[in-house]
Scaffold this motif. Structure first.
Motif, PDB file in Angstrom:
ATOM      1  N   UNK B  37      39.825  10.885  54.824  1.00 34.85           N
ATOM      2  CA  UNK B  37      39.482  11.698  53.651  1.00 34.85           C
ATOM      3  C   UNK B  37      38.365  11.080  52.812  1.00 34.85           C
ATOM      4  N   UNK B 192      40.047  16.691  60.716  1.00 35.27           N
ATOM      5  CA  UNK B 192      40.814  16.067  61.796  1.00 35.27           C
ATOM      6  C   UNK B 192      40.654  16.809  63.114  1.00 35.27           C
ATOM      7  N   UNK B 205      41.747   5.064  56.151  1.00 38.76           N
ATOM      8  CA  UNK B 205      42.359   5.502  54.898  1.00 38.76           C
ATOM      9  C   UNK B 205      42.354   4.309  53.944  1.00 38.76           C
ATOM     10  N   UNK B 290      47.144  15.379  62.618  1.00 41.89           N
ATOM     11  CA  UNK B 290      47.540  15.357  61.208  1.00 41.89           C
ATOM     12  C   UNK B 290      48.938  14.769  61.018  1.00 41.89           C
ATOM     13  N   UNK B 293      48.381  11.101  61.381  1.00 44.53           N
ATOM     14  CA  UNK B 293      47.687  10.540  60.212  1.00 44.53           C
ATOM     15  C   UNK B 293      48.669  10.353  59.049  1.00 44.53           C
ATOM     16  N   UNK B 294      49.502  11.361  58.816  1.00 45.13           N
ATOM     17  CA  UNK B 294      50.473  11.271  57.709  1.00 45.13           C
ATOM     18  C   UNK B 294      51.502  10.179  57.957  1.00 45.13           C
ATOM     19  N   UNK B 297      49.853   6.904  57.304  1.00 45.51           N
ATOM     20  CA  UNK B 297      49.711   6.726  55.851  1.00 45.51           C
ATOM     21  C   UNK B 297      51.017   6.220  55.246  1.00 45.51           C
TER      22      UNK B 297
END
Lengths: 247, 300
Positions: B37, B192, B205, B290, B293-294, B297
């Protein structure tokens, strides 16, 4: 949803600039509380149509009603009853969070008492009480977007227009943003979204795709994917937009 | 030897750590994607790679040259497309291209082969001022200008941001042709779904690389149980309901569906009972980029 009233009604909307037909007989309806996606490639005529729906530009012909008001004669009433948010421009970088809220609420003519109580409520709901005096330029992008949306619906409009709202944020922040949008829609606010990004289109109840000034398709994302035999909205969009002349 | 070698790179702006110990390597004629992001550190990294910004510590070698010591040589062998449109808006398409070719001591004719596929698309507008082009055309002109001296390494900072879906697909097609010329490409994007078009992808990130892998292996970063729930209507209502259930580790909207993460077999059994009771359509899925990625994170 079928039983709900139409909040936007567009019949045969035509907008010409000289000989160029930017909007060529558009007809569609949007229901109260619906999340409606308005897609199209660059130059397809989206911005022209949105400017008319927001009361910023006159149609050449056609019948257009937004929140019950006429797009020719009642443009000021339309402006008072809608909210607008764009990724590019929404909040003032050199004003604080509180000042931005106060500024927009003031523009929409809310009484100081109401502004005060709703601001307190908004700051506490978003967990921003401690930083309400921070300049917007120092606020992370994700918070800025969520705040910009909350400010756009601060005056309880019937419709909120979102112009490419969520670019550039991480997937969690984007989902939190779409949860806010769903919450507003559940409370009866109609959400009208334009975007280049097809994953945003997947979140809409219905999606229209404009090509060369006309609406080439309008349906739920699920139906569109079935019709165009593809797993993602991107496939639907590419099939339709690749045939465009104005690219 | 790798074409790009980044070792233990650090960069801070005051208290803010933009890059925290970044290391990776890129092979010759590879398309290497940096996905994350806004604010993740992509632009800082790319500015160091192009010798426009000095790192606090760590090193970067491009084609065997050090970006700090050999910055003048580096600048001759790279093509750089910054995130913000940086061509001369008051020069025409043709004048911009000519300008960049001349600055690098080359000419449009000398390397026309390399840019032909891109340039033919904007050639009909070659007399138009660059500032008057559409987003997709600006992007193609910027790519032409970055390529006109036949660089060895192409550095593209968010080339597809703000460009419509059709132009984005065409742009990635072009990158794959450029790669065949032996040019190494490092490209960043916040989107993404573009990971699939890269040879390898780094997920970044908050100044840290969370994973580097081939696009088809990204899902290996997700090690929990994942279900996709398709309620037909009312995904948001479903989301709110299941978040109250004990078996729900976490749940997120994915368009008109909900992705549900579960940690244990017991939770999975309890969920399946719930799905049966509520007549909820669901299936076990492999994580997408996604989801991964989450998950990364959360672990970070």
């Amino acid at each position: 949803m079928e039983s709900k009233e139409n909040i936007i009604v567009v019949k045969d909307l035509v907008k010409k600039f000289g000989n160029f037909v930017a909007n060529d007989h558009l007809s569609f309806e949007v229901k109260r509380g619906e999340i409606f996606g308005f897609l199209g490639a660059n130059g397809a005529g989206k911005t022209t149509a949105i400017r008319i729906l927001c009361g910023l530009s006159f149609p050449t012909s056609g019948e257009i009603s937004v929140a019950g008001y006429d797009a020719y004669k009642e443009r000021e009433a339309i402006k008072r009853n809608i909210g607008y948010m764009s990724q590019k421009f929404s909040l003032y970088d050199d004003l604080t969070i509180s000042e931005n809220i106060k500024f927009y609420a003031g523009i929409y003519g809310l009484a100081p008492k109401i502004i005060k109580s709703r601001t307190a409520e908004l700051l506490s709901r978003m967990g921003l009480e401690d930083i309400h005096n921070r300049l917007i330029r120092d606020v992370p992008l994700g918070w800025k977007q969520k705040l910009a949306f909350s400010v756009a619906i601060f005056h309880n409009p019937s419709i909120v227009f979102l112009d490419e709202p969520t670019g550039g944020v991480d997937p969690i922040t984007r989902r939190q943003f779409w949860e806010l949008i769903n919450e507003a829609a559940a409370a009866g606010i109609t959400v009208f979204v334009t975007t280049h990004y097809m994953d945003e289109a997947e979140y809409c109840d219905r999606v229209s795709i404009m090509v060369d000034g006309k609406i080439a398709a309008l349906d739920t994302p699920e139906q569109l994917k079935k019709i165009y035999k593809t797993k993602e909205m991107n496939g639907v969009f590419l099939t339709l937009a690749r045939g465009a002349k104005n690219n | 030897m790798s074409e790009i070698q980044v070792k233990n790179l650090h960069k801070s702006y005051g208290d803010i750590e933009a890059l925290k110990d970044i290391s990776f390597e890129v092979d010759k004629s590879e398309i290497f994607g940096v996905i994350g992001p806004d604010g993740a550190g992509k632009t800082s990294l790319f500015r160091i790679l192009t010798s426009l910004l000095l790192p606090d510590s760590g090193s970067v070698m491009l084609a065997g040259l050090d970006v700090v010591k050999d910055y003048d040589k580096i600048r001759k062998i790279i093509g750089y497309m910054p995130g913000r449109f940086s061509l001369y808006q008051d020069l025409s398409v043709e004048e911009n291209l000519n300008f960049y070719a001349t600055v690098f001591g080359s000419s449009i004719e000398e390397n026309y082969d390399l840019i032909r596929d891109i340039y033919v698309q904007i050639e009909p507008f070659k007399k138009r001022l660059a500032g008057k082009l559409s987003g997709g055309m600006k992007q193609k002109l910027a790519l032409s200008c970055a390529l006109i001296h036949r660089p060895e390494v192409l550095v593209l900072d968010e080339p597809t941001t703000g460009v419509d879906a059709v132009s984005r697909v065409e742009f990635w097609d072009l990158l794959h042709k450029i790669k065949l010329e032996g040019i190494t490409i490092i490209v960043s994007t916040p989107y993404m779904d573009e990971a699939a078009r890269c040879d390898r992808v780094a997920l970044i990130q908050k100044g840290e690389i969370m994973s580097i892998s081939k696009p088809e292996a990204i899902h290996k970063g997700f090690t929990r149980i994942l279900y996709e729930l398709s309620p037909g209507h009312g995904a948001y209502r479903l989301l709110k309901n299941i978040r109250n259930e004990e078996w729900c580790a976490n749940a997120w909207l994915f368009g008109q569906s909900v992705h549900l993460t579960l940690d244990t077999n017991k939770e999975e059994t309890e969920f399946l009972e719930y799905a049966k009771r509520e007549k909820l359509s669901s299936k076990k899925i492999t994580a997408g980029i996604e989801d991964t990625f989450m998950e990364l994170m959360r672990k970070a």
